[in-house]
Design an enzyme around this catalytic site. Sequence first.
Site: not given
Length: 227
Positions: A168, A17, A117
Amino acid sequence: MTTAWTAADNVALLNVDPQDTFCPGGALGVTDGDQIIPVLNSLREHFNKVYWTQDFHPDGHISFASTHGEAEYSEKDVDYGKQMMWPEHAKQSASDGTGAQFHKDLAFKASDKIIQKGTNKDIDSYSAFLENDKKTAPRFDNGNSLAEELRTDGVDTLVITGLALDYCAGDTALDALTEKFNVIVIEDATRSITPEGRLAKIAQIVDAGGIVMTSAALQRNPQLIAA
C-alpha cells in the site's frame, strides 16, 4: 535532538495505513510494523498539512480468502487481474486485530485529513490514489480524490510513510509520482511484508523519480522541504 523546522506550505505528510491490523498481533501484521509509530509522531511535529489513509473493508471483501473459500496468500483471477487472497483484515465491522482502527499511539490533530480506501466490496485498493482496477479513485466525504484534495490544498510534494512499503505505501508513492507530485519516502517510517518486495518497490520508486531517505537524513537536511 530534533531540529526545529516546519515543512513548507506546499509539502504534506502522507501516512499510509498505520493500523492495528498491520502491526504485530494484527490479522495481517507486518514484522516490526509498530516500530514506525514513534517515527511518524516525530515527523508529525514538523508538518502543518497531514493526511492519513485507512484501509476500510466491508465484510465479504474481494481480498479476503474467506470470501472465496481460497487459501490465504494464494492468488485468484478477478475482473481486474490477479488478486492476492489475504486474511480478513481492516474490517469496518470489527475492533480486534481484524478491525480497521488506527494504532492507539498515533498523534492526530483536528486539521488532519483521512481518506478511506478498499471500501468497495468488489475492488481491492492498495494505493490511496487509485484502486486495484486502476480506474476507481478512493474519495473523501466531499467527493474529492486524494489528488484533487491535495491540489486544492496547494500541495505538490509528499513525504510518505506507512505499511506496508511493498504494497500500500509503495503503490501510493508510485501513483503519486504518476500524478506528478514530488515524492520522498521515509524508509525507516515504513516496514514491509517481504525483504524482496521492499527492495523491488524501492527500486521502482527511485526509477520513477522518487526519493527514498531516512528520517535522520531529513532531519539533517530540512531545507529539502522546509519553509
